[in-house]
Motif scaffolding. Structure first.
Motif, PDB file in Angstrom:
ATOM      1  N   PRO A 517       0.916  -1.256  -0.023  1.00 22.12           N
ATOM      2  CA  PRO A 517      -0.163  -0.036  -0.137  1.00 22.12           C
ATOM      3  C   PRO A 517       1.024   1.266  -0.018  1.00 22.12           C
ATOM      4  O   PRO A 517       1.857   1.289   0.593  1.00 22.12           O
ATOM      5  N   THR A 518       0.612   2.452  -0.832  1.00 23.27           N
ATOM      6  CA  THR A 518       1.312   3.608  -0.869  1.00 23.27           C
ATOM      7  C   THR A 518       0.032   4.617  -0.843  1.00 23.27           C
ATOM      8  O   THR A 518      -0.894   4.708  -0.958  1.00 23.27           O
ATOM      9  N   HIS A 586       2.589   7.600   3.037  1.00 23.25           N
ATOM     10  CA  HIS A 586       1.645   6.300   3.767  1.00 23.25           C
ATOM     11  C   HIS A 586       2.608   5.111   4.442  1.00 23.25           C
ATOM     12  O   HIS A 586       2.378   4.835   5.525  1.00 23.25           O
ATOM     13  N   ASN A 588       3.527   2.091   3.793  1.00 20.48           N
ATOM     14  CA  ASN A 588       2.965   0.618   4.014  1.00 20.48           C
ATOM     15  C   ASN A 588       2.240   0.891   5.141  1.00 20.48           C
ATOM     16  O   ASN A 588       2.329  -0.226   6.321  1.00 20.48           O
ATOM     17  N   GLY A 589       1.457   1.514   5.693  1.00 13.80           N
ATOM     18  CA  GLY A 589       0.772   1.511   6.828  1.00 13.80           C
ATOM     19  C   GLY A 589       1.179   2.111   8.056  1.00 13.80           C
ATOM     20  O   GLY A 589       0.489   2.087   9.112  1.00 13.80           O
TER      21      GLY A 589
END
Length: 678
Positions: A517-518, A586, A588-589
């Motif tokens: 995720p980004t 972000h 990676n969370g």
């Protein structure tokens, strides 16, 4: 190398001013606030002609293919037409419905003319200094002052031209006249025009036309060590209003032969000649004498409580437990004043360091620093003397503080210090450093209507780096390749800021390539610098969603396939001036959040000392993420900037989000209500 598109810097800024004009046209905005938006537009345009038009004119003369100058002129002319329409067709009728009859190009009745004559002789006449023009006239029209050009028909078919000053600010620009059917408001220059016969009694006929000359505001500073910076700036300030004329506004109807005569007499051959309206300096509209709570924004009382700080505990004691953050103007600025006041009297504080870019006119912070010096503390203040249009006030305060024993340092001529930070160094075993780092000026005046974020912290490593930076700045030199300072926490322009932001974007790109995720969300005042823009284009091409909130200049072109199809840009204009700079990656969370003083402009990246910094406290980090989320979801005061540089309204349903109001509610306790809107 890929070929990317960019918007023109100056055309982009003019579209921001157009966005201001949109608020003036918005009938959902309270009437007095719409008038103020007209004032802001006019003030902004004056600054544009003083600061940017000289640059565009010079480029146009050197490169005939460069059409930015002509494009800017055409855009301004369209905007001025809209300005006049809003004022005459919307604002003035609305004022009349409230009983305020604003006489704008209107006939003056006999009863008002009688008042005007009395007012002229009792209040105005002693300030007027009419001058007849001829080839030997030494009269010099001052910057942004209004004058009346008077064309006189005299006996024996003689004709003369004279010029009459409009005595503002010595007198109020607008005069209120009470009449049986309401209150009438008239321009000072119209009162004078009614009575020109008293100044020129021999004239058979009198015609009058308003003009205004705008002059280049650039200071010609030399990079020399032999002359004190304050003295050099003061000398240049005395010359600023005598700079090269960049524009002359003149009233329609002024005969061409008279216009050319004025150009020759006043040596305005290099100025843009702009046929404007009858009235100039409409930034004065903010002083229109019609103020009323009923036609202004409803009050938003400043939140006095700051999470994490409870009196009677001192602020310094609270900081030893946790970081704090002030979101101005939603939360009280007293916390920032208290930081300096506690530093001034706390016996354990031995040294105080701070930067001051735009000093408040009656600065409580400067007073606290003076007190600290008189209390025996070592106080070092970097006062930036090249803060445009605030130079004189900054010099005044620098002299006051220096007299009181404060060590004053100035940046070198070719480098501005735009960083916003302060440091108190204490004789303390575990918490020797207390500091604040901000997105905006340490100025309690602008803090009432600029949105900014101020971090207060006792983070020892971060503040040790701040002390290291102050040590460098005290040497009064430009950074060189041999100046190696290690910043692990701070991002400092001229040292590591640009590279660090590139690394943060590259990490998102690497995550995207790995299928993780980004996301990137950035809020700035201005976005110009091509290296960082290109890196955002690269992120877009890697599939990363990039959300940008850019108030003013934006050279990045969004929504272009193969360049920026994953980048969206919003612009927010509302009751407060959006001023904070926030950067969210972000990761990676595991989001990393930064704030700071730096826009992504060439000047900020390459010619200034700027400081950005990480937010480590998890609650404060979440606060900023929530605030940026509210702003990104604004459907009321935000517009999209599209691929053609247009301000595109956002279609909202009945539950549209107005981010400034939502942030105010969020910070004053209505957290659950706000979060339900998403």
């Amino acid at each position: 190398m890929e070929s990317f598109r960019y918007f023109n810097r100056d055309i982009s800024w003019l579209t921001f001013n157009e966005r201001v004009l949109m608020e003036a046209a918005n009938e959902a905005v309270p009437l007095m606030e719409r008038i103020r938006f007209l004032s802001i537009y006019s003030s902004n345009l004056d600054e544009f002609y003083r600061v940017r038009m000289p640059y565009l004119q010079k480029n146009a003369m050197q490169d005939a293919a460069n059409n930015a100058f002509l494009e800017a002129e055409a855009l301004v002319n369209r905007q001025l037409d809209e300005f006049g329409r809003i004022l005459s067709k919307s604002i003035i009728p609305a004022l009349s419905r409230l009983g305020f009859h604003f006489l704008y190009k209107e006939h003056i009745s006999e009863s008002i003319a009688a008042f005007a004559k009395h007012y002229f002789y009792t209040q105005i006449a002693g300030f007027l200094q009419p001058v007849y023009l001829n080839d030997k006239t030494s009269f010099f029209p001052e910057n942004n002052q209004i004058y009346i050009v008077v064309v006189l028909e005299l006996p024996n078919d003689r004709e003369k031209i004279a010029i009459v000053n409009i005595p503002v600010p010595q007198l109020d620009r607008f005069v209120k006249i009470k009449q049986p059917d309401g209150e009438y408001i008239i321009f000072l220059e119209d009162l004078i025009r009614c009575n020109l016969g008293a100044l020129f009694p021999d004239a058979i006929d009198i015609k009058a036309f308003n003009i205004k000359v705008t002059r280049d505001a650039e200071l010609d500073l030399l990079d020399e060590d032999g002359e004190d910076m304050a003295e050099q700036v003061e000398k240049q300030l005395s010359k600023r209003d005598f700079g090269l004329a960049t524009r002359m506004l003149y009233e329609p109807g002024l005969p061409l032969r008279h216009l050319q005569y004025i150009v020759n007499v006043f040596d305005l051959k290099k100025a843009s000649l702009v046929e404007g309206g009858r009235y100039h300096n409409l930034k004065d509209l903010s002083s229109l004498p019609v103020a009323s709570p009923a036609i202004s924004y409803p009050a938003w009382p400043t939140a006095q409580h700051l999470e994490g700080f409870e009196e009677p505990e001192t602020l310094f004691a609270a900081l030893t437990r946790r970081d704090l953050m002030v979101h101005a103007p939603y939360q009280t600025y007293d916390t920032i004043l208290r930081f300096f006041n506690e530093a001034a009297i706390d016996r354990s504080v031995q040294e105080i360091y701070t930067t001051m870019y735009r000093v408040a006119y009656d600065s409580k912070i400067a007073h606290a620093l003076i007190t600290a010096a008189k209390n025996g503390k070592k106080v070092t203040v970097l006062v930036e003397l090249k803060a445009r249009f605030d130079e004189a006030n900054n010099i005044r305060w620098a002299k006051k503080m220096k007299t009181a024993g404060v060590k004053i340092i100035h940046s070198v001529n070719a480098l501005k210090v735009h960083a916003k930070l302060a440091l108190a160094k204490r004789k303390h075993e575990t918490h020797a450093y207390l500091g604040l780092l901000a997105t905006g000026n340490l100025n309690e005046g602008t803090a009432r209507f600029y949105t900014d974020h101020i971090l207060l912290t006792a983070h020892p490593a971060m503040l040790k780096e701040a002390e290291q930076l102050f040590g460098f700045l005290s040497k009064k030199k430009k950074p060189e390749k041999i100046d190696v300072m290690s910043f692990e926490h701070l991002l400092v322009a001229q040292f590591n800021l640009q590279n660090r932001f590139i690394e943060l974007i590259d990490r998102e790109i690497d995550h995207a390539k790995s299928g993780l995720p980004t996301g990137i969300t950035i809020k700035l005042n201005n976005l110009e610098e091509e290296v960082l823009i290109n890196k955002l284009y690269e992120a877009s091409n890697a599939g990363i969603k990039v959300n940008l909130i850019v108030r003013s200049i934006c050279r990045l072109v969004p929504g272009v396939p193969g360049q920026s199809e994953n980048i969206r840009v919003k612009r927010i204009v509302d009751r407060y001036l959006e001023h904070g700079r926030v950067f969210i990656f972000h990761n990676n969370g595991q989001p990393e959040v930064f704030m700071g003083s730096a826009d992504w402009m060439n000047r900020n990246i390459y010619r200034r000392i700027e400081v950005c910094f990480p937010i480590y406290h998890e609650d404060l980090k979440q606060q900023l993420i929530d605030i940026l989320s509210l702003q990104w979801n604004d459907t009321v005061q935000a517009v999209w900037i599209d691929e053609r540089l247009h301000n595109v309204a956002i279609t909202a349903n009945s539950d549209g989000v107005r981010s400034q109001e939502a942030i105010y509610q969020y910070l004053t306790g209505a957290v659950e209500h706000i979060r339900k809107t998403f």
